[in-house]
Design an enzyme around this catalytic site. Sequence first.
Site, PDB file in Angstrom:
ATOM      1  N   GLY A  13       9.481  -3.750   1.289  1.00  0.00           N
ATOM      2  CA  GLY A  13       9.373  -2.443   1.908  1.00  0.00           C
ATOM      3  C   GLY A  13       8.178  -1.624   1.474  1.00  0.00           C
ATOM      4  O   GLY A  13       8.224  -0.390   1.512  1.00  0.00           O
ATOM      5  N   ILE A  14       7.092  -2.278   1.083  1.00  0.00           N
ATOM      6  CA  ILE A  14       5.930  -1.532   0.596  1.00  0.00           C
ATOM      7  C   ILE A  14       4.815  -1.421   1.635  1.00  0.00           C
ATOM      8  O   ILE A  14       3.780  -0.809   1.373  1.00  0.00           O
ATOM      9  CB  ILE A  14       5.356  -2.158  -0.692  1.00  0.00           C
ATOM     10  CG1 ILE A  14       4.822  -3.576  -0.431  1.00  0.00           C
ATOM     11  CG2 ILE A  14       6.394  -2.175  -1.790  1.00  0.00           C
ATOM     12  CD1 ILE A  14       4.091  -4.164  -1.626  1.00  0.00           C
ATOM     13  N   LYS A  16       3.701  -4.345   3.375  1.00  0.00           N
ATOM     14  CA  LYS A  16       3.005  -5.630   3.358  1.00  0.00           C
ATOM     15  C   LYS A  16       2.739  -6.165   4.762  1.00  0.00           C
ATOM     16  O   LYS A  16       1.670  -6.727   5.020  1.00  0.00           O
ATOM     17  CB  LYS A  16       3.826  -6.621   2.534  1.00  0.00           C
ATOM     18  CG  LYS A  16       3.336  -8.061   2.520  1.00  0.00           C
ATOM     19  CD  LYS A  16       4.093  -8.874   1.488  1.00  0.00           C
ATOM     20  CE  LYS A  16       5.578  -8.816   1.638  1.00  0.00           C
ATOM     21  NZ  LYS A  16       6.076  -9.411   2.906  1.00  0.00           N
ATOM     22  N   VAL A  18       2.381  -4.436   7.547  1.00  0.00           N
ATOM     23  CA  VAL A  18       1.318  -3.642   8.165  1.00  0.00           C
ATOM     24  C   VAL A  18      -0.036  -4.079   7.629  1.00  0.00           C
ATOM     25  O   VAL A  18      -0.997  -4.236   8.386  1.00  0.00           O
ATOM     26  CB  VAL A  18       1.552  -2.135   7.908  1.00  0.00           C
ATOM     27  CG1 VAL A  18       0.354  -1.319   8.390  1.00  0.00           C
ATOM     28  CG2 VAL A  18       2.819  -1.672   8.606  1.00  0.00           C
ATOM     29  N   LYS A  33       4.310 -16.252   9.595  1.00  0.00           N
ATOM     30  CA  LYS A  33       5.409 -15.870   8.709  1.00  0.00           C
ATOM     31  C   LYS A  33       6.341 -17.073   8.645  1.00  0.00           C
ATOM     32  O   LYS A  33       7.067 -17.361   9.598  1.00  0.00           O
ATOM     33  CB  LYS A  33       6.148 -14.655   9.282  1.00  0.00           C
ATOM     34  CG  LYS A  33       7.395 -14.253   8.507  1.00  0.00           C
ATOM     35  CD  LYS A  33       7.106 -13.180   7.506  1.00  0.00           C
ATOM     36  CE  LYS A  33       8.391 -12.682   6.864  1.00  0.00           C
ATOM     37  NZ  LYS A  33       8.178 -11.488   6.047  1.00  0.00           N
ATOM     38  N   GLY A 101       4.468 -13.841   2.977  1.00  0.00           N
ATOM     39  CA  GLY A 101       5.719 -14.207   2.340  1.00  0.00           C
ATOM     40  C   GLY A 101       6.793 -13.173   2.636  1.00  0.00           C
ATOM     41  O   GLY A 101       6.605 -12.246   3.419  1.00  0.00           O
ATOM     42  N   PRO A 184      -4.278   3.557   3.112  1.00  0.00           N
ATOM     43  CA  PRO A 184      -3.494   4.797   3.041  1.00  0.00           C
ATOM     44  C   PRO A 184      -2.348   4.780   4.038  1.00  0.00           C
ATOM     45  O   PRO A 184      -2.369   4.029   5.023  1.00  0.00           O
ATOM     46  CB  PRO A 184      -4.530   5.872   3.396  1.00  0.00           C
ATOM     47  CG  PRO A 184      -5.521   5.168   4.264  1.00  0.00           C
ATOM     48  CD  PRO A 184      -5.595   3.762   3.743  1.00  0.00           C
ATOM     49  N   LEU A 186      -0.542   5.957   7.136  1.00  0.00           N
ATOM     50  CA  LEU A 186      -1.111   6.474   8.378  1.00  0.00           C
ATOM     51  C   LEU A 186      -0.073   7.324   9.107  1.00  0.00           C
ATOM     52  O   LEU A 186       1.040   6.849   9.376  1.00  0.00           O
ATOM     53  CB  LEU A 186      -1.580   5.318   9.264  1.00  0.00           C
ATOM     54  CG  LEU A 186      -2.627   4.393   8.629  1.00  0.00           C
ATOM     55  CD1 LEU A 186      -2.915   3.207   9.539  1.00  0.00           C
ATOM     56  CD2 LEU A 186      -3.908   5.148   8.311  1.00  0.00           C
TER      57      LEU A 186
END
Length: 212
Positions: A13-14, A16, A18, A33, A101, A184, A186
């Site tokens: 959920g960081i 990745k 995007v 993926k 991943g 950043p 967005l």
Amino acid sequence: MSQAIVVTGTDTGIGKTVFAAGLTALLDGTYWKPVQSGIEEETDSQVVARLAQLSPDRVLPEAWRLKEPLSPHRAAELDGVEIDADALTLPTTNRPLVVEGAGGLMVPVNRRMLYIDIFARWRAPVVLCARTELGTINHTLLSIEALRSRAIPLLGIAFIGDEMADTQRTIAEMGKVRVLGRLPRLDQLTPETLAEAMRANFKTADFLEARR
């Protein structure tokens, strides 16, 4: 065969996916993926295809598509299957291949193997995505140590979030790792804003050198 670049994270959920979309567009590449957990809503492949504006042939099909949005090993068990980690081999492409991943390095693929074990077998360069929020120093340095303990080539860190200069510097210095840039948050996430942010904050050459 193109050299693949693996995109992984220090946590789930960081942002990745995007970042992977932005990187695929930046490199004019192909996305893969290997395992998708959770298919009821928009999948990661669909997100990347939309944000990177990729034609269908540039989004490779997942090797496993699992119904529940859980760790792959558990989602597979609930679907009555087991992921064959040995069957996960890097595809051959004629473009840069961005491989994403699931979650972090220690996410189980099945009851015997972790994602990091597969990355160690592939030996492809890894981009480690790290948030810039509280706790990231610990998570990122642990991830760097885990990659190096298995001799997995680490291309560098891609930070995601607001500027945290001291945190980013601390990770770079103590982890002895290159900072590739920072994506950043967005306010409006569109293919155009993502592409602009990637061009402004990352250098294409830093990723293409991994293919030499």
